[in-house]
Design a protein around this motif. Structure first.
Motif, PDB file in Angstrom:
ATOM      1  N   MET A  28       0.850  -1.194   0.000  1.00  0.00           N
ATOM      2  CA  MET A  28       0.000   0.000   0.000  1.00  0.00           C
ATOM      3  C   MET A  28       0.884   1.242   0.000  1.00  0.00           C
ATOM      4  SD  MET A  28      -2.929   1.105   2.723  1.00  0.00           S
ATOM      5  CE  MET A  28      -3.868   2.600   2.509  1.00  0.00           C
ATOM      6  N   ARG A  29       0.647   2.152  -0.902  1.00  0.00           N
ATOM      7  CA  ARG A  29       1.504   3.324  -1.057  1.00  0.00           C
ATOM      8  C   ARG A  29       1.189   4.347   0.028  1.00  0.00           C
ATOM      9  NH1 ARG A  29       1.463   7.915  -4.456  1.00  0.00           N
ATOM     10  NH2 ARG A  29      -0.619   7.413  -5.191  1.00  0.00           N
ATOM     11  N   LEU A  30       2.200   4.770   0.770  1.00  0.00           N
ATOM     12  CA  LEU A  30       2.014   5.757   1.820  1.00  0.00           C
ATOM     13  C   LEU A  30       1.532   7.070   1.225  1.00  0.00           C
ATOM     14  CD1 LEU A  30       5.182   5.129   3.956  1.00  0.00           C
ATOM     15  CD2 LEU A  30       2.843   4.610   4.616  1.00  0.00           C
ATOM     16  N   CYS A  31       0.591   7.734   1.900  1.00  0.00           N
ATOM     17  CA  CYS A  31       0.123   9.058   1.519  1.00  0.00           C
ATOM     18  C   CYS A  31      -0.467   9.076   0.114  1.00  0.00           C
ATOM     19  CB  CYS A  31       1.243  10.094   1.600  1.00  0.00           C
ATOM     20  SG  CYS A  31       2.033  10.165   3.201  1.00  0.00           S
ATOM     21  N   ALA A  32      -0.973   7.961  -0.348  1.00  0.00           N
ATOM     22  CA  ALA A  32      -1.500   7.900  -1.704  1.00  0.00           C
ATOM     23  C   ALA A  32      -2.856   8.557  -1.790  1.00  0.00           C
ATOM     24  CB  ALA A  32      -1.619   6.444  -2.157  1.00  0.00           C
ATOM     25  N   LEU A  33      -3.230   8.952  -3.012  1.00  0.00           N
ATOM     26  CA  LEU A  33      -4.593   9.356  -3.257  1.00  0.00           C
ATOM     27  C   LEU A  33      -5.423   8.091  -3.339  1.00  0.00           C
ATOM     28  CD1 LEU A  33      -3.905  12.026  -6.011  1.00  0.00           C
ATOM     29  CD2 LEU A  33      -4.321  12.428  -3.597  1.00  0.00           C
ATOM     30  N   GLU A  34      -6.694   8.197  -3.644  1.00  0.00           N
ATOM     31  CA  GLU A  34      -7.530   7.023  -3.769  1.00  0.00           C
ATOM     32  C   GLU A  34      -6.906   6.073  -4.774  1.00  0.00           C
ATOM     33  OE1 GLU A  34     -11.765   9.247  -2.919  1.00  0.00           O
ATOM     34  OE2 GLU A  34     -11.482   8.112  -4.750  1.00  0.00           O
ATOM     35  N   ASP A  35      -6.988   4.767  -4.481  1.00  0.00           N
ATOM     36  CA  ASP A  35      -6.275   3.776  -5.282  1.00  0.00           C
ATOM     37  C   ASP A  35      -6.584   3.878  -6.762  1.00  0.00           C
ATOM     38  OD1 ASP A  35      -6.419   1.121  -2.797  1.00  0.00           O
ATOM     39  OD2 ASP A  35      -5.072   2.824  -3.057  1.00  0.00           O
TER      40      ASP A  35
ATOM     41  N   GLN B 212      26.524  27.251  11.868  1.00  0.00           N
ATOM     42  CA  GLN B 212      25.386  26.946  11.028  1.00  0.00           C
ATOM     43  C   GLN B 212      24.168  26.475  11.827  1.00  0.00           C
ATOM     44  OE1 GLN B 212      26.161  24.543   7.544  1.00  0.00           O
ATOM     45  NE2 GLN B 212      28.319  25.037   7.559  1.00  0.00           N
ATOM     46  N   ILE B 213      24.308  26.358  13.133  1.00  0.00           N
ATOM     47  CA  ILE B 213      23.217  25.864  13.974  1.00  0.00           C
ATOM     48  C   ILE B 213      22.379  27.046  14.462  1.00  0.00           C
ATOM     49  CG2 ILE B 213      22.609  24.574  16.043  1.00  0.00           C
ATOM     50  CD1 ILE B 213      23.884  22.921  13.763  1.00  0.00           C
ATOM     51  N   LEU B 214      21.077  26.959  14.244  1.00  0.00           N
ATOM     52  CA  LEU B 214      20.196  28.053  14.629  1.00  0.00           C
ATOM     53  C   LEU B 214      20.242  28.315  16.127  1.00  0.00           C
ATOM     54  CD1 LEU B 214      17.004  27.276  12.479  1.00  0.00           C
ATOM     55  CD2 LEU B 214      18.848  28.888  11.978  1.00  0.00           C
ATOM     56  N   THR B 215      20.307  29.586  16.483  1.00  0.00           N
ATOM     57  CA  THR B 215      20.259  29.979  17.887  1.00  0.00           C
ATOM     58  C   THR B 215      18.956  29.506  18.509  1.00  0.00           C
ATOM     59  OG1 THR B 215      21.489  31.964  17.265  1.00  0.00           O
ATOM     60  CG2 THR B 215      20.475  31.935  19.459  1.00  0.00           C
ATOM     61  N   ALA B 216      17.872  29.683  17.784  1.00  0.00           N
ATOM     62  CA  ALA B 216      16.547  29.224  18.222  1.00  0.00           C
ATOM     63  C   ALA B 216      15.972  28.342  17.114  1.00  0.00           C
ATOM     64  CB  ALA B 216      15.630  30.399  18.492  1.00  0.00           C
ATOM     65  N   PRO B 217      16.072  27.013  17.254  1.00  0.00           N
ATOM     66  CA  PRO B 217      15.516  26.124  16.230  1.00  0.00           C
ATOM     67  C   PRO B 217      14.034  26.401  15.977  1.00  0.00           C
ATOM     68  CG  PRO B 217      16.884  24.895  17.766  1.00  0.00           C
ATOM     69  CD  PRO B 217      16.732  26.271  18.342  1.00  0.00           C
ATOM     70  N   VAL B 218      13.608  26.170  14.749  1.00  0.00           N
ATOM     71  CA  VAL B 218      12.214  26.405  14.370  1.00  0.00           C
ATOM     72  C   VAL B 218      11.463  25.088  14.449  1.00  0.00           C
ATOM     73  CG1 VAL B 218      10.664  27.132  12.517  1.00  0.00           C
ATOM     74  CG2 VAL B 218      12.850  28.328  12.881  1.00  0.00           C
ATOM     75  N   PRO B 219      10.473  24.987  15.325  1.00  0.00           N
ATOM     76  CA  PRO B 219       9.782  23.706  15.494  1.00  0.00           C
ATOM     77  C   PRO B 219       8.992  23.276  14.267  1.00  0.00           C
ATOM     78  CG  PRO B 219       8.681  25.453  16.734  1.00  0.00           C
ATOM     79  CD  PRO B 219       9.949  26.037  16.235  1.00  0.00           C
ATOM     80  N   ILE B 220       9.028  21.980  14.000  1.00  0.00           N
ATOM     81  CA  ILE B 220       8.114  21.344  13.050  1.00  0.00           C
ATOM     82  C   ILE B 220       7.024  20.737  13.914  1.00  0.00           C
ATOM     83  CG2 ILE B 220       7.813  19.579  11.260  1.00  0.00           C
ATOM     84  CD1 ILE B 220      10.817  19.881  10.636  1.00  0.00           C
ATOM     85  N   GLU B 221       5.926  21.439  14.015  1.00  0.00           N
ATOM     86  CA  GLU B 221       4.887  21.017  14.941  1.00  0.00           C
ATOM     87  C   GLU B 221       4.172  19.765  14.462  1.00  0.00           C
ATOM     88  OE1 GLU B 221       2.760  24.657  14.816  1.00  0.00           O
ATOM     89  OE2 GLU B 221       4.210  25.721  16.080  1.00  0.00           O
ATOM     90  N   LYS B 222       4.002  19.666  13.158  1.00  0.00           N
ATOM     91  CA  LYS B 222       3.296  18.511  12.588  1.00  0.00           C
ATOM     92  C   LYS B 222       3.750  18.319  11.152  1.00  0.00           C
ATOM     93  CE  LYS B 222      -0.179  15.466  12.835  1.00  0.00           C
ATOM     94  NZ  LYS B 222      -0.163  14.327  13.790  1.00  0.00           N
ATOM     95  N   ALA B 223       3.896  17.047  10.753  1.00  0.00           N
ATOM     96  CA  ALA B 223       4.200  16.693   9.362  1.00  0.00           C
ATOM     97  C   ALA B 223       3.168  15.665   8.932  1.00  0.00           C
ATOM     98  CB  ALA B 223       5.608  16.139   9.242  1.00  0.00           C
ATOM     99  N   TYR B 224       2.476  15.920   7.834  1.00  0.00           N
ATOM    100  CA  TYR B 224       1.418  15.003   7.418  1.00  0.00           C
ATOM    101  C   TYR B 224       1.194  15.115   5.911  1.00  0.00           C
ATOM    102  CZ  TYR B 224      -1.343  19.324   7.577  1.00  0.00           C
ATOM    103  OH  TYR B 224      -1.798  20.613   7.388  1.00  0.00           O
ATOM    104  N   CYS B 225       0.545  14.091   5.360  1.00  0.00           N
ATOM    105  CA  CYS B 225       0.219  14.091   3.941  1.00  0.00           C
ATOM    106  C   CYS B 225      -1.163  14.674   3.722  1.00  0.00           C
ATOM    107  CB  CYS B 225       0.246  12.661   3.403  1.00  0.00           C
ATOM    108  SG  CYS B 225       1.886  11.956   3.371  1.00  0.00           S
ATOM    109  N   ARG B 226      -1.304  15.310   2.567  1.00  0.00           N
ATOM    110  CA  ARG B 226      -2.637  15.820   2.210  1.00  0.00           C
ATOM    111  C   ARG B 226      -2.985  15.395   0.791  1.00  0.00           C
ATOM    112  NH1 ARG B 226      -1.915  22.357   1.072  1.00  0.00           N
ATOM    113  NH2 ARG B 226      -0.935  22.153  -0.994  1.00  0.00           N
TER     114      ARG B 226
END
Length: 222
Positions: free
Chosen positions: A1-8, A208-222
């Protein structure tokens, strides 16, 4: 099953069509057959088209981590350039969950277990996806195995140093490109412009390291 796929049915129909291999740009190669991953960050939304059709190994690896929720609560922690001694500077931002911004330490373990790596990946010659502005690529364990690892970077300029034969460290295979930012490059640029005097135990990325890292609050497929 393909991850994050559209309808089959829809996905299968799209994948029957031939895909024209053209130079990768944010506006090109956008097809509904490919999944899109949304990164909700502390500075706004970034949307990545993941090229399953052109870089299936790399795409599957990234999408597996997205589906597992591994990137939820992670961060963008680096804004810098290629660290290869024989390369021209190539600007990127980098994110993921393997760097501890509080200590400056990097680990290939998560929750006490080694992370799954990607020993065999689609090169830029395989996929035709070159490292231009907005290209998204997996990082590699350049100090040891050379495997692809879950950390990923976004190019903020043309960066041929990451393509096949662009550098010699750890080899000439380049980096596993798999996608393109199709929305939110303004957010990427905001991250790239932040101060970089964060802690790093690795000499090559100091400054090269950020003084204040930027959070990735959520990662998801649409």
């Amino acid at each position: 099953m393909r991850l994050c796929a559209l309808e089959d049915a829809q996905g299968a129909e799209h994948h029957k069509a031939e895909y024209a291999m053209t130079e990768s740009t944010p506006a090109e190669n956008t097809t509904r057959a490919n999944p899109q991953v949304v990164l909700e960050t502390g500075l706004g939304r970034i949307v990545i088209e993941v090229y399953e059709d052109r870089a299936p190994k790399n795409a599957a690896y990234f999408l597996e981590y997205v589906a597992s929720g591994a990137y939820d609560g992670s961060c963008f922690y680096r804004a810098g350039a290629s660290v290869a001694a024989d390369a021209h500077p190539s600007p990127i931002i980098q994110g993921g969950f393997l760097f501890d911004a509080a200590t400056g330490e990097f680990s290939l373990e998560r929750n006490g277990s080694p992370v799954k790596t990607l020993p065999e990946f689609d090169t830029t010659d395989d996929s035709g996806i070159t490292h231009g502005n907005g290209t998204v690529s997996m990082a590699r364990n350049i100090l040891a195995s050379g495997d692809g690892i879950p950390e990923f970077f976004i190019c903020t300029g043309d960066s041929p140093v990451f393509d096949v034969n662009g550098r010699t460290e750890p080899d000439t295979r380049g980096f596993p490109a798999f996608g393109k930012v199709i929305e939110g490059m303004d957010v990427v640029e905001k991250i790239a412009a932040r101060e970089t005097d964060g802690i790093s135990k690795t000499e090559a990325v100091k400054g090269q390291i950020l003084t204040a890292p930027v959070p990735i609050e959520k990662a998801y497929c649409r």
